[in-house]
Design an enzyme around this catalytic site. Sequence first.
Site, PDB file in Angstrom:
ATOM      1  N   MET A   1      61.688  24.240  19.369  1.00 45.99           N
ATOM      2  CA  MET A   1      63.126  24.620  19.707  1.00 45.99           C
ATOM      3  C   MET A   1      64.064  23.619  19.240  1.00 45.99           C
ATOM      4  O   MET A   1      63.772  22.375  19.347  1.00 45.99           O
ATOM      5  CB  MET A   1      63.304  24.600  21.266  1.00 45.99           C
TER       6      MET A   1
ATOM      7  N   MET B   1      59.527  38.856  22.893  1.00 46.26           N
ATOM      8  CA  MET B   1      59.758  37.994  23.906  1.00 46.26           C
ATOM      9  C   MET B   1      59.959  38.759  25.374  1.00 46.26           C
ATOM     10  O   MET B   1      60.762  39.690  25.240  1.00 46.26           O
ATOM     11  CB  MET B   1      61.126  37.137  23.623  1.00 46.26           C
TER      12      MET B   1
ATOM     13  N   SER C   1      50.538  28.295  25.277  1.00 44.76           N
ATOM     14  CA  SER C   1      51.451  27.680  24.707  1.00 44.76           C
ATOM     15  C   SER C   1      51.641  26.177  25.130  1.00 44.76           C
ATOM     16  O   SER C   1      51.535  25.776  26.191  1.00 44.76           O
ATOM     17  CB  SER C   1      52.809  28.262  25.189  1.00 44.76           C
TER      18      SER C   1
ATOM     19  N   HIS D   1      56.166  29.258  16.557  1.00 42.11           N
ATOM     20  CA  HIS D   1      57.108  30.148  16.971  1.00 42.11           C
ATOM     21  C   HIS D   1      58.589  29.182  16.840  1.00 42.11           C
ATOM     22  O   HIS D   1      58.669  28.293  17.508  1.00 42.11           O
ATOM     23  CB  HIS D   1      57.019  30.357  18.378  1.00 42.11           C
TER      24      HIS D   1
ATOM     25  N   ASP E   1      55.037  37.282  24.618  1.00 43.13           N
ATOM     26  CA  ASP E   1      55.216  35.824  25.088  1.00 43.13           C
ATOM     27  C   ASP E   1      56.449  35.825  26.088  1.00 43.13           C
ATOM     28  O   ASP E   1      57.462  36.099  26.024  1.00 43.13           O
ATOM     29  CB  ASP E   1      56.021  35.037  23.853  1.00 43.13           C
TER      30      ASP E   1
ATOM     31  N   ASP F   1      55.669  25.960  19.951  1.00 46.14           N
ATOM     32  CA  ASP F   1      57.056  26.235  20.471  1.00 46.14           C
ATOM     33  C   ASP F   1      58.073  25.450  19.753  1.00 46.14           C
ATOM     34  O   ASP F   1      58.004  24.210  20.280  1.00 46.14           O
ATOM     35  CB  ASP F   1      57.310  26.570  21.776  1.00 46.14           C
TER      36      ASP F   1
ATOM     37  N   HIS G   1      49.647  28.184  20.417  1.00 47.56           N
ATOM     38  CA  HIS G   1      50.995  28.806  20.240  1.00 47.56           C
ATOM     39  C   HIS G   1      51.927  27.328  20.403  1.00 47.56           C
ATOM     40  O   HIS G   1      51.755  26.617  21.317  1.00 47.56           O
ATOM     41  CB  HIS G   1      51.396  29.800  21.470  1.00 47.56           C
TER      42      HIS G   1
ATOM     43  N   MET H   1      62.227  28.727  17.198  1.00 47.14           N
ATOM     44  CA  MET H   1      63.428  29.118  17.976  1.00 47.14           C
ATOM     45  C   MET H   1      64.420  28.149  17.222  1.00 47.14           C
ATOM     46  O   MET H   1      64.805  26.915  18.160  1.00 47.14           O
ATOM     47  CB  MET H   1      63.196  28.673  19.268  1.00 47.14           C
TER      48      MET H   1
HETATM   49  C1  DX5 Z   1      59.558  30.205  25.695  1.00 46.00           C
HETATM   50  C2  DX5 Z   1      58.296  30.075  24.693  1.00 46.00           C
HETATM   51  C3  DX5 Z   1      57.039  30.603  25.432  1.00 46.00           C
HETATM   52  C4  DX5 Z   1      56.873  29.723  26.585  1.00 46.00           C
HETATM   53  C5  DX5 Z   1      55.977  30.566  27.224  1.00 46.00           C
HETATM   54  O1  DX5 Z   1      60.742  30.061  24.989  1.00 46.00           O
HETATM   55  O2  DX5 Z   1      58.498  30.929  23.582  1.00 46.00           O
HETATM   56  O3  DX5 Z   1      56.106  30.443  24.353  1.00 46.00           O
HETATM   57  O4  DX5 Z   1      56.088  28.680  26.441  1.00 46.00           O
HETATM   58  O5  DX5 Z   1      55.738  30.042  28.755  1.00 46.00           O
HETATM   59  P1  DX5 Z   1      55.138  30.918  30.029  1.00 46.00           P
HETATM   60  O6  DX5 Z   1      53.811  31.552  29.620  1.00 46.00           O
HETATM   61  O7  DX5 Z   1      54.976  29.741  30.870  1.00 46.00           O
HETATM   62  O8  DX5 Z   1      56.211  32.113  30.263  1.00 46.00           O
HETATM   63 ZN    ZN Z   2      56.882  30.794  22.256  1.00 44.42          ZN
END
Ligand code: DX5
Ligand code: ZN
Length: 231
Positions: free
Chosen positions: A36, A136, A7, A65, A178, A34, A32, A67
């Site tokens: 947000m 998750m 990620s 991903h 994840d 993310d 990956h 969010m």
């Molecule tokens: C959290 C993200 C994850 C995050 C995971 O909301 O969706 O992808 O980066 O990070 P680690 O592996 O550090 O838990």
């Molecule tokens: Zn993620």
Amino acid sequence: MYRIAPSLLSADFACLGDEVRNVVASGADWIHFDVMDNHYVPNLTIGPLVCEAIRPHTSAPIDVHLMVKPVDRIIPDFAKAGANIITFHPEASEHIDRSLGLIRDSGCQAGLVFNPATPLHHMDHVMDKLDVVLLMSVNPGFGGQKFIPETLNKLRAARDRIDAYAARSGRRILLEIDGGVKTDNIAEIARAGADTFVAGSAVFGAGRDEDPNRYDSIIGALRGELARVAA
Ligand code: DX5
Ligand code: ZN
């Protein structure tokens, strides 16, 4: 048989192109990504412009991903920016089937993401439109959180649904995990049914120095744990 998806959330944002190239050279299968929005989750990260910027740095699939809420408006932007897989949370879409269709129509693979307390039944009537189910194992919003152990039971339940669907349809849906994945729990997570593993802090936290091969040992260690499961 197993995919490792570092990620970028825990990467060095000041040199993402290098991070992407180095982590793929060290054996990462997917990137990956993310997204947000400080609305659906309490954090703000990266969008289609950054996806477009890293695209030329790798041919590995970019696993977006989302969010964000709402999701539909931003889907075509990520497809144009070079995303390969786009996943979203069912709570963030008013019309889950339509959002999955939008992703597929824009040429990407589609997936649903389940928060720790979100029941799995959201997948039941859209299996034909799913390429990935992402569970998750932390509440979304931040890297570096601790794996929630109940997720192992949920993985087993998701594995059963996906296998039953594969038996009747012949279609394979990937089961991705994840949050909080490390070398000391990845084997147990694989045994519970996951086949695709996001790891943020475990990978990018594993040594920032001038060594371009700095991710070899952590990705090698994750793969070594997985090899013990497959054996
Ligand atoms: C959290 C993200 C994850 C995050 C995971 O909301 O969706 O992808 O980066 O990070 P680690 O592996 O550090 O838990
Ligand atoms: Zn993620």
